[in-house]
Design a protein around this motif. Structure first.
Motif, short mmCIF file in Angstrom:
data_model
loop_
_atom_site.label_atom_id
_atom_site.label_comp_id
_atom_site.label_asym_id
_atom_site.label_seq_id
_atom_site.Cartn_x
_atom_site.Cartn_y
_atom_site.Cartn_z
N ALA A 146 7.67 -4.51 0.34
CA ALA A 146 7.99 -4.73 -1.24
C ALA A 146 9.38 -4.41 -0.96
O ALA A 146 9.75 -3.25 -1.36
CB ALA A 146 7.42 -2.56 -1.54
N PRO A 147 9.73 -5.89 -1.24
CA PRO A 147 11.34 -5.83 -0.30
C PRO A 147 12.07 -5.73 -1.64
O PRO A 147 12.89 -5.42 -1.26
CB PRO A 147 11.02 -7.28 0.31
N HIS A 148 11.02 -5.07 -2.42
CA HIS A 148 12.66 -4.88 -3.99
C HIS A 148 13.11 -3.52 -4.30
O HIS A 148 14.36 -3.36 -4.52
CB HIS A 148 11.37 -5.48 -5.25
N LEU A 149 12.21 -3.15 -2.72
CA LEU A 149 12.68 -1.32 -2.82
C LEU A 149 14.28 -1.01 -2.05
O LEU A 149 14.68 -1.85 -0.79
CB LEU A 149 11.72 -0.54 -2.45
N THR A 150 14.51 -0.55 -2.51
CA THR A 150 16.03 -0.26 -1.42
C THR A 150 16.41 0.63 -0.17
O THR A 150 14.78 1.18 -0.20
CB THR A 150 17.16 0.97 -2.62
N ALA A 151 17.23 -0.12 0.52
CA ALA A 151 17.08 1.04 1.61
C ALA A 151 16.40 2.39 1.70
O ALA A 151 16.06 2.79 1.76
CB ALA A 151 17.93 0.76 2.45
N GLU A 152 17.60 3.09 0.52
CA GLU A 152 17.06 4.19 0.52
C GLU A 152 15.88 5.03 -0.59
O GLU A 152 15.24 5.82 0.33
CB GLU A 152 18.25 5.49 -0.53
N GLU A 153 15.15 4.18 -0.92
CA GLU A 153 14.47 4.05 -1.72
C GLU A 153 12.73 4.05 -0.59
O GLU A 153 11.96 4.98 -0.88
CB GLU A 153 13.73 2.79 -2.88
N MET A 154 12.52 3.47 0.30
CA MET A 154 11.82 3.32 1.59
C MET A 154 12.36 4.50 2.38
O MET A 154 10.98 5.46 2.93
CB MET A 154 11.79 1.56 2.49
N VAL A 155 12.78 5.09 2.72
CA VAL A 155 13.72 5.84 3.83
C VAL A 155 12.55 7.11 2.73
O VAL A 155 11.71 8.00 3.66
CB VAL A 155 15.10 6.67 3.90
N ARG A 156 13.06 6.82 1.39
CA ARG A 156 13.21 8.64 1.10
C ARG A 156 10.86 8.37 0.83
O ARG A 156 10.72 9.54 1.17
CB ARG A 156 12.65 8.71 -0.52
N GLU A 157 10.36 7.45 0.46
CA GLU A 157 9.14 7.26 0.57
C GLU A 157 8.02 7.41 1.64
O GLU A 157 7.25 8.48 1.99
CB GLU A 157 8.42 5.97 -0.34
N SER A 158 8.96 7.02 2.48
CA SER A 158 8.40 7.07 3.79
C SER A 158 8.35 8.11 4.22
O SER A 158 7.76 9.56 5.05
CB SER A 158 8.94 5.48 5.04
N LEU A 159 8.99 9.41 4.48
CA LEU A 159 9.30 10.90 4.64
C LEU A 159 8.54 11.59 3.74
O LEU A 159 8.04 12.71 4.12
CB LEU A 159 11.32 10.99 3.89
N ASN A 160 8.19 11.26 2.46
CA ASN A 160 7.46 11.71 1.62
C ASN A 160 5.56 11.67 2.40
O ASN A 160 5.44 12.47 2.12
CB ASN A 160 7.19 11.58 0.43
N ILE A 161 5.74 10.78 2.59
CA ILE A 161 4.35 10.49 3.13
C ILE A 161 4.22 10.80 4.77
O ILE A 161 3.11 11.40 5.09
CB ILE A 161 4.11 8.71 3.24
N ALA A 162 5.06 10.86 5.28
CA ALA A 162 5.43 11.96 6.70
C ALA A 162 5.00 13.14 6.45
O ALA A 162 4.09 13.76 6.68
CB ALA A 162 6.40 11.46 7.95
N ALA A 163 5.53 13.89 5.05
CA ALA A 163 5.09 15.13 4.68
C ALA A 163 3.77 15.86 4.17
O ALA A 163 3.65 16.72 4.86
CB ALA A 163 7.13 15.28 3.74
N ASP A 164 3.34 14.74 3.48
CA ASP A 164 1.98 14.41 3.32
C ASP A 164 0.73 15.02 4.59
O ASP A 164 0.07 15.53 4.12
CB ASP A 164 1.83 13.69 2.32
N ILE A 165 1.34 14.08 5.50
CA ILE A 165 0.42 14.05 6.91
C ILE A 165 0.81 15.23 8.05
O ILE A 165 0.05 16.14 7.98
CB ILE A 165 0.47 13.06 7.50
N CYS A 166 1.99 15.67 8.58
CA CYS A 166 2.50 16.08 9.29
C CYS A 166 3.00 17.57 8.87
O CYS A 166 3.74 17.51 8.25
CB CYS A 166 3.96 15.64 10.08
N ILE A 167 2.32 18.46 9.72
CA ILE A 167 2.24 19.76 9.22
C ILE A 167 4.16 20.55 9.49
O ILE A 167 3.92 21.87 8.92
CB ILE A 167 0.98 21.13 10.28
N TYR A 168 4.57 19.84 10.46
CA TYR A 168 6.10 19.65 10.59
C TYR A 168 7.24 19.57 10.32
O TYR A 168 8.33 18.92 10.52
CB TYR A 168 6.87 19.51 12.18
N THR A 169 6.99 18.84 8.67
CA THR A 169 7.95 18.00 7.95
C THR A 169 7.41 18.59 6.56
O THR A 169 5.63 18.49 6.48
CB THR A 169 7.61 16.62 8.18
#
Length: 179
Positions: A146-169
């Protein structure tokens, strides 16, 4: 003593822009101690941004030392990171600190650890903390597919995915960008 666990920090350099973000959760044992900890800080008048994982008090000590190193070396980002890592590894007080740090300048990302490592991550993506592998995997896939996404959008989505999986996030995100 209850071991404090927390955090996921992720940084992405994409299309000339850097974004670094972190969740806001700090836990003690299996209890959420605080849900809105600010783990991202800008230094050097906004030219450098850091994110930290681990003990908050230790991370603040490291942040102050890093800023001192930046000032002592005329803002030379990489030199300051190397000097901090050297001190962190050899100084009797610093050696006991339990934290990691991602530091980013306008055109590079570094991971700095207490073992003396200063790493330039592959693919211009770095992640640290308990959910780091989830966030890094997500950011790598987003950057590739998804290279059309901005760096900020990539970080936001990556952290949201981590938060969905990791109980410490958690989903209380703070994201800073550098152009």
């Amino acid at each position: 003593m209850t071991k404090i666990r927390s955090t996921t920090v992720c940084a992405v350099l994409h299309n000339g822009k850097i974004a670094i973000g972190a969740d806001g959760q700090a836990t003690m044992g299996n209890t959420v101690a605080k849900s809105n900890v600010k783990k991202i800080r800008k230094l050097q008048g906004g030219k450098v941004v850091i994110g930290f994982a681990g003990s908050t008090a230790d991370a603040f000590s490291l942040m102050e030392r890093f800023e001192e190193k930046l000032n002592a070396h005329g803002g030379n980002f990489k030199r300051a990171a190397i000097e901090l890592a050297k001190d962190w590894r050899t100084d009797r007080f610093l050696r006991k600190l339990e934290a990691m740090m991602i530091a980013a300048s306008q055109d590079e990302i570094l991971v700095i650890s207490g073992t003396g490592d200063v790493l330039e991550p592959d693919n211009q993506i770095a992640a640290i903390g308990s959910g780091s592998m989830y966030a890094q995997s997500a950011a790598t896939a987003l950057k590739k597919h998804a290279p059309h996404l901005t760096a900020e959008e990539m970080v936001r989505e990556s952290l949201n995915i981590a938060a969905d999986i990791c109980i410490y996030t958690n989903h209380n995100l703070i994201i800073e960008t550098l152009d």
